[in-house]
Scaffold this motif. Structure first.
Motif, PDB file in Angstrom:
ATOM      1  N   CYS A   1      38.079  38.463  53.718  1.00  0.00           N
ATOM      2  CA  CYS A   1      38.720  38.663  52.415  1.00  0.00           C
ATOM      3  C   CYS A   1      39.862  39.684  52.469  1.00  0.00           C
ATOM      4  CB  CYS A   1      37.671  39.126  51.394  1.00  0.00           C
ATOM      5  SG  CYS A   1      36.350  37.929  51.151  1.00  0.00           S
ATOM      6  N   ASP A   2      39.862  40.563  53.485  1.00  0.00           N
ATOM      7  CA  ASP A   2      40.897  41.587  53.560  1.00  0.00           C
ATOM      8  C   ASP A   2      42.213  41.058  54.109  1.00  0.00           C
ATOM      9  OD1 ASP A   2      39.156  43.523  52.594  1.00  0.00           O
ATOM     10  OD2 ASP A   2      38.358  43.952  54.598  1.00  0.00           O
TER      11      ASP A   2
ATOM     12  N   GLN B   1      45.381  36.740  50.135  1.00  0.00           N
ATOM     13  CA  GLN B   1      45.609  37.359  48.832  1.00  0.00           C
ATOM     14  C   GLN B   1      46.329  36.411  47.871  1.00  0.00           C
ATOM     15  OE1 GLN B   1      43.900  40.148  48.384  1.00  0.00           O
ATOM     16  NE2 GLN B   1      43.379  39.725  50.533  1.00  0.00           N
TER      17      GLN B   1
ATOM     18  N   CYS C   1      43.250  34.911  46.315  1.00  0.00           N
ATOM     19  CA  CYS C   1      42.119  35.790  45.973  1.00  0.00           C
ATOM     20  C   CYS C   1      42.154  36.148  44.482  1.00  0.00           C
ATOM     21  CB  CYS C   1      42.195  37.059  46.825  1.00  0.00           C
ATOM     22  SG  CYS C   1      40.848  38.218  46.532  1.00  0.00           S
TER      23      CYS C   1
ATOM     24  N   GLN D   1      38.847  41.191  44.948  1.00  0.00           N
ATOM     25  CA  GLN D   1      37.541  41.420  45.545  1.00  0.00           C
ATOM     26  C   GLN D   1      36.593  42.173  44.616  1.00  0.00           C
ATOM     27  OE1 GLN D   1      37.442  42.693  49.723  1.00  0.00           O
ATOM     28  NE2 GLN D   1      39.637  42.235  49.871  1.00  0.00           N
TER      29      GLN D   1
ATOM     30  N   CYS E   1      34.991  39.462  42.447  1.00  0.00           N
ATOM     31  CA  CYS E   1      34.495  38.228  43.079  1.00  0.00           C
ATOM     32  C   CYS E   1      33.062  38.440  43.567  1.00  0.00           C
ATOM     33  CB  CYS E   1      35.397  37.839  44.249  1.00  0.00           C
ATOM     34  SG  CYS E   1      34.878  36.283  45.046  1.00  0.00           S
TER      35      CYS E   1
ATOM     36  N   SER F   1      31.985  36.806  49.323  1.00  0.00           N
ATOM     37  CA  SER F   1      32.895  37.220  50.387  1.00  0.00           C
ATOM     38  C   SER F   1      32.780  36.173  51.488  1.00  0.00           C
ATOM     39  CB  SER F   1      32.539  38.614  50.929  1.00  0.00           C
ATOM     40  OG  SER F   1      31.456  38.555  51.823  1.00  0.00           O
TER      41      SER F   1
END
Length: 507
Positions: free
Chosen positions: A463-464, A469, A472, A475, A478, A481
């Motif tokens: 996710c990072d 993004q 996304c 985070q 959400c 993950s």
């Protein structure tokens, strides 16, 4: 007169074996040919003898005392044979099914084989010839760097001699004109306890530097470790698919030894930097996976008593698992064990309540889990759902496609599937989008599956990752993950932990 080769000239064989980083693949393959020729008798190949010796070398590498003894007395008495046996043993290890998704730098067995090779080679070099080989090696180890006053036209090392006025032992004689910064040797800081750089051990006399031979041994050991990596690569590149299949089909002793260590729970003999608490955590994970939801669940906080119920109900599959479950004799002993391993990335202890609670999971646990029955279930992730919607409007950028393929690569139901089956399923999913072209999609998917990193399956994006993004939802809001919600196998998380630790050492 044709130039000598490592195949038919012993001195040349020693030079290529000692300094493979200075030679090309042709010379190294000639060294291998020398080693293979030992298994040809009266013009007939002796494949059984070769396999027996590969197994003998590979299994001996497991024994610490054998590895240590090889530094004093050669385990293999010839450089070509040594190069062949060490590299083929390593290839047998890398082909073990357990290591299919593992990075070589995480496999302890490969380091053991390399250590036996390096110690054996050092013994051979020490016993060979009149010291000219050591001078050749010293020329490489102590030569100037490209930007350091240019190369010295003569020999870097003009002799290896005793210098009683400097103390006991041998010294490398290096003319001042040939000296580089690598000749400046200091006393080991760890042995003196000083952090000021230690006493300078390099001596000066009559326009020569004299370097203690102990520094040569240390520098060459580092060199030989890197050299083994090149030998292994050349050997791997030179084996045909049929030869590799023949080797792994006929070898059994190394494979059986690895299997035995795994069955008996001696994972530290197999994996590098193995956390001794890992066995306990692994059994706990399996127990929680087997436990009914009303008893305990992986990724949830539970009391030690609840976790102990899951442990006692768990039917251990192996003896090493039984030893772990037997050792946990009560909720209190389990609580103590978890406290002892609190630094483990999978263990979280909540001490805020009246009773401590414990969560066994992985990084990213706590995320809502997704049950994967088919590829379309990936769209339960909000980011993937956003991507799915966007792909109805625009063609994908390559990163979207390869991330999708990598996620599928790691899903448990595709671990044993053929590439054709996976490609067919992915094409079925992709056919929903208007830009779909069967041939182009098939080519792209097959390309992504062949695009490994040093033989390892690449990790899917987490996710990072900046590229995610675009899709996304944030985070912080959400419930999922990518690495925490999907049922990826342990091997993927081991690769995550390994890569997170950084490539501190390359095998």
């Amino acid at each position: 007169m044709s130039p000598s080769t490592p195949t038919d000239d012993e001195d040349m064989a020693y030079r290529v074996a000692a300094l493979p980083l200075e030679y090309g693949e042709t010379r190294i393959n000639q060294l291998f040919t020398r080693g293979y020729n030992r298994y040809v008798v009266d013009g007939e190949d002796q494949p059984e003898d070769l396999v027996n010796d590969v197994e003998r070398f590979g299994t001996a590498a497991f024994k610490e005392q054998v590895r240590a003894d090889a530094a004093e007395e050669p385990f293999v008495d010839e450089p070509g044979t040594l190069a062949v046996l060490a590299t083929l043993s390593a290839i047998c290890v890398k082909e073990h099914p357990k290591f299919e998704h593992a990075s070589p730098r995480n496999i302890q067995v490969l380091y053991d084989i390399r250590e036996l090779y390096v110690n054996n080679l050092a013994s051979l070099i020490r016993a060979h010839g009149d010291g000219s080989l050591q001078q050749d090696i010293a020329d490489v180890l102590y030569s100037k760097e490209p930007g350091e006053d240019g190369p010295h036209p003569g020999r870097v090392c003009t002799g290896i001699t005793e210098m009683p006025e400097f103390g006991d032992g041998l010294y490398l004689e290096i003319p001042m004109a040939a000296a580089s910064r690598k000749c400046l040797v200091r006393e080991d800081e760890s042995s003196t306890g000083n952090d000021d750089g230690g006493e300078i051990l390099t001596r000066v006399k009559d326009n020569n530097l004299y370097v203690p031979v102990g520094d040569f041994d240390s520098k060459y050991r580092d060199y030989a470790e890197r050299a083994f990596k090149k030998l292994l690569r050349v050997q791997e590149d030179g084996l045909s698919d049929d030869q590799l299949s023949w080797l792994t089909t006929n070898e059994s002793a190394i494979t059986e030894r690895i299997d035995r260590f795994l069955e008996t729970g001696h994972h530290e003999r197999i994996w590098r930097n193995w956390d001794r608490g890992e066995r306990t955590i692994r059994v706990l994970r399996r127990a929680l996976s087997d436990a009914p939801d009303d008893v305990a669940q992986k990724g949830e906080f539970h009391t030690a008593k609840e976790l102990y119920r899951a442990i006692t109900a768990y039917e251990a599959e192996d003896e090493w698992e039984s030893s772990v479950t037997d050792w946990i004799s009560s909720p209190s002993s389990l609580a103590k064990t978890l406290a002892d391993h609190e630094s483990h990335s999978a263990v979280t202890i909540d001490r805020d309540g009246r009773v401590n609670t414990y969560r066994i999971g992985r990084a990213g646990t706590g995320a809502e889990q997704i049950e994967m029955r088919e590829i379309e279930d990936l769209f339960e992730l909000p980011c993937m759902a956003n991507m799915e919607e966007r792909l109805h409007e625009k063609k994908p950028v390559r990163k979207d496609l390869y991330n999708f393929a990598r996620m599928v690569m790691w899903l448990p139901q595709y671990q044993d599937s053929s590439l054709d089956e996976i490609v067919a399923d992915l094409k079925d999913v992709f056919s929903r989008w208007p830009w779909y072209d069967e041939q182009e999609t098939e080519y792209q998917v097959r390309y992504e599956f062949s695009n490994t990193i040093e033989g390892n399956t690449p990790l899917p994006m987490n996710c990072d990752n900046d590229d995610l993004q675009r899709y996304c939802i944030g985070q912080d809001q959400c419930p999922y993950s990518i690495w925490g919600s999907l049922p990826f196998p342990d091997e993927m998380y081991e690769q995550v932990e390994e890569e997170s630790a950084g490539p501190t050492e390359q095998f």
